[in-house]
Design a protein around this motif. Structure first.
Motif, PDB file in Angstrom:
ATOM      1  N   THR A  37       0.819  -1.151   0.044  1.00 10.22           N
ATOM      2  CA  THR A  37       0.063   0.006  -0.158  1.00 10.22           C
ATOM      3  C   THR A  37       0.777   1.180   0.483  1.00 10.22           C
ATOM      4  OG1 THR A  37      -1.659  -0.953   1.004  1.00 10.22           O
ATOM      5  CG2 THR A  37      -2.071   1.446   1.180  1.00 10.22           C
ATOM      6  N   THR A  38       1.980   1.244   0.719  1.00 13.82           N
ATOM      7  CA  THR A  38       2.749   2.468   0.957  1.00 13.82           C
ATOM      8  C   THR A  38       3.263   2.831  -0.230  1.00 13.82           C
ATOM      9  OG1 THR A  38       2.338   1.934   3.436  1.00 13.82           O
ATOM     10  CG2 THR A  38       4.561   3.738   2.439  1.00 13.82           C
ATOM     11  N   MET A  39       4.400   1.680  -0.485  1.00 11.54           N
ATOM     12  CA  MET A  39       5.128   1.717  -2.212  1.00 11.54           C
ATOM     13  C   MET A  39       3.786   2.570  -3.457  1.00 11.54           C
ATOM     14  SD  MET A  39       6.858  -1.584  -1.904  1.00 11.54           S
ATOM     15  CE  MET A  39       8.531  -1.320  -3.178  1.00 11.54           C
ATOM     16  N   GLU A  40       2.810   1.514  -3.421  1.00 12.69           N
ATOM     17  CA  GLU A  40       1.497   1.962  -4.142  1.00 12.69           C
ATOM     18  C   GLU A  40       2.045   3.729  -4.446  1.00 12.69           C
ATOM     19  OE1 GLU A  40      -0.534   1.831  -7.445  1.00 12.69           O
ATOM     20  OE2 GLU A  40       1.165   0.849  -7.068  1.00 12.69           O
ATOM     21  N   LEU A  41       0.849   4.002  -3.351  1.00 11.15           N
ATOM     22  CA  LEU A  41       0.768   5.145  -2.849  1.00 11.15           C
ATOM     23  C   LEU A  41       1.663   6.801  -3.293  1.00 11.15           C
ATOM     24  CD1 LEU A  41      -1.302   4.617   0.009  1.00 11.15           C
ATOM     25  CD2 LEU A  41      -2.297   5.880  -1.805  1.00 11.15           C
ATOM     26  N   ALA A  42       2.753   5.841  -2.525  1.00 12.17           N
ATOM     27  CA  ALA A  42       4.583   7.047  -2.970  1.00 12.17           C
ATOM     28  C   ALA A  42       4.118   6.752  -4.072  1.00 12.17           C
ATOM     29  CB  ALA A  42       5.848   6.044  -1.805  1.00 12.17           C
ATOM     30  N   ARG A  43       4.581   5.657  -5.101  1.00 10.28           N
ATOM     31  CA  ARG A  43       4.684   5.986  -6.535  1.00 10.28           C
ATOM     32  C   ARG A  43       3.184   7.157  -7.120  1.00 10.28           C
ATOM     33  NH1 ARG A  43       2.195   4.305 -11.005  1.00 10.28           N
ATOM     34  NH2 ARG A  43       0.307   3.499 -10.232  1.00 10.28           N
ATOM     35  N   ARG A  44       2.498   6.915  -6.538  1.00  8.39           N
ATOM     36  CA  ARG A  44       0.790   7.825  -7.201  1.00  8.39           C
ATOM     37  C   ARG A  44       1.283   8.989  -6.978  1.00  8.39           C
ATOM     38  NH1 ARG A  44      -4.383   4.604  -7.350  1.00  8.39           N
ATOM     39  NH2 ARG A  44      -3.415   1.951  -8.020  1.00  8.39           N
ATOM     40  N   LEU A  45       2.311   9.979  -5.659  1.00  2.00           N
ATOM     41  CA  LEU A  45       3.195  10.883  -5.384  1.00  2.00           C
ATOM     42  C   LEU A  45       4.223  11.296  -6.081  1.00  2.00           C
ATOM     43  CD1 LEU A  45       2.053  10.492  -1.775  1.00  2.00           C
ATOM     44  CD2 LEU A  45       1.084  11.815  -3.107  1.00  2.00           C
ATOM     45  N   GLY A  46       4.572  10.596  -7.065  1.00  2.00           N
ATOM     46  CA  GLY A  46       6.303  10.687  -7.501  1.00  2.00           C
ATOM     47  C   GLY A  46       7.265   9.820  -6.894  1.00  2.00           C
TER      48      GLY A  46
END
Length: 439
Positions: A37-46
């Motif tokens: 979850t954290t990795m995917e959200l971080a990816r979407r935040l750049g």
């Protein structure tokens, strides 16, 4: 952007507290193991966590003191420093600091506005959102380096999406056993999960099988490993002016710190070994910066609750230590007090090993316990704590759910030569400081 920043801040803080499950409220139910979850959200935040260098600090006890001291040293060396820690005592923004200053309320609001635009089909936890907020704010502020404290464990902690320039583990003792394992080697394996291939690691204290766990993990991934406890860097420890703890060192001269006690000696060794590693990674940290960072750690980073002296008439201290490993040192200090009586204003959350903590206090003469309960949903009711105090054979002075009332009872009973200690839980210290207007 905002017509009323305070109103916007209160709104987003309410959204954070009410809209995302938080460990400090509901315990293990808030934990969603894994980094996806954290990795995917971080990816979407750049992937903001990749915009600067990081230092990752874990361990059972002392990681907050070590993280704050490292941040203070780096600030003193002239770097722009982000600091991410948890939990907070009084203000949510204590978790995210840049050059020692809490982020602005407008930054909290700005991140949440940005975050709500991210499309995702899952529900992150409070801590995951806070971690992403910290990484985003650090990138936006252009920090040179961020000191990131692990929230819980290490291997599956949300902060573990970073690839740091240095991994630090302070020590291992039994805490959060339901989540991390019920033996020290099992907990050590979780903490060692922050080690990264080829990234130097410093471990503060580790013996026997716990040490072997760290050695095996480091060898497996090729992480250069140093044990701070093996170091002869600190030649002598003494008490200096105004109760400062002083260290005569081999390579950094005479160091003085407001963080005192036997546990802080181990933390200091860990920090100094970390500094040596950072120097090898080409960070410019002079001995003068180290001395300044140690001596000004509270002023430069806002650190509170580490044997903090609140009053001297009677002598009143508070400390956020909340598990048996931390209380080993606390109990020793209380036993060393040579005044008339020690009055303990203590409370706990319900998932802590309270019986083991109280067992460390057995045999202490002149000890009076004022049982209370922190103002969080996970709190152990004061009445249940009182039963445990009686079962441990300790002298119970009063029972009151309210921390401020328990403290008032202790003050009313105390003489000038007594000590009042407030602690048992981070949340008890938070309630106490809030009631005193010391935030």
């Amino acid at each position: 952007m905002y017509n009323n920043i305070d109103e916007s801040y209160r709104k987003v803080l309410s959204e954070l507290n009410d809209g995302y499950s938080a460990f400090h409220k509901v315990g293990a139910a808030a934990i969603d193991p894994g980094l996806d979850t954290t990795m995917e959200l971080a990816r979407r935040l750049g992937d903001p966590q990749n915009a600067y260098r990081t230092i990752h600090v874990g361990g059972t006890n002392g990681k907050g003191s070590v993280a704050h001291t490292l941040a203070s040293v780096l600030q003193s060396a002239g770097y722009r420093v982000g600091l991410y820690t948890s939990p907070h005592l009084l203000d949510f923004r204590e978790r995210i600091r840049i050059d020692g200053k809490m982020i602005a309320r407008s930054e909290v609001a700005a991140f949440m506005e940005r975050f709500k635009k991210v499309e995702y089909g899952f529900h992150p936890s409070f801590f995951e959102v806070c971690t992403l907020m910290a990484f985003w704010c650090f990138a936006k502020a252009g920090v040179d380096v961020a000191v990131v404290e692990v929230g819980l464990g290490g291997r599956l902690d949300s902060t573990n999406i970073i690839t740091p320039m240095l991994s630090v583990v302070t020590n291992i003792s039994l805490d959060h056993t339901g989540l991390l394992g019920n033996t020290e080697p099992l907990i050590a394996a979780e903490k060692a999960g922050i080690f990264k291939p080829g990234v130097p690691a410093v471990v503060g204290e580790a013996q026997g099988e716990v040490r072997a766990v760290f050695e095996r993990k480091a060898a497996e991934i090729g992480a250069p490993l140093v044990f701070a406890a093996d170091s002869d860097e600190i030649k002598e420890v003494s008490v200096g002016n105004e109760g400062m703890q002083c260290y005569d060192t081999v390579g950094f001269g005479h160091i003085a710190s407001p963080l005192t006690g036997e546990c802080q000696y181990h933390n200091a060794l860990t920090v100094l070994e970390a500094v040596k590693s950072l120097r090898r990674s080409r960070l410019d940290i002079t001995a003068e910066a180290v001395r300044a960072g140690f001596s000004q750690v509270c002023a430069l980073t806002g650190l509170m609750g580490r044997w903090t002296i609140v009053d001297r008439h009677p002598w009143t201290v508070c400390d956020t230590g909340h598990n048996p490993g931390g209380w080993i040192y606390t109990a020793r200090r209380l036993k060393e007090f040579d005044g008339q009586a020690v009055r303990l204003v203590i409370g706990f959350v319900s998932d802590k090993d309270v019986d083991s903590v109280l067992g460390l206090l057995r045999g202490m003469p002149r000890l009076h316990v004022y049982a209370c309960s922190p103002s969080v949903d996970r709190a152990l009711p004061a009445g249940m704590l009182a039963e445990k105090v009686n079962d441990a054979g300790l002298q119970l002075a009063s029972v009151d759910d309210d921390v401020a009332k328990a403290y008032s009872n202790a003050v009313a009973d105390a003489s000038e030569s007594d000590m009042i200690f407030v602690g048992g839980s981070t949340f008890v210290v938070a309630d106490f400081l809030a009631s005193r207007g010391l935030g």
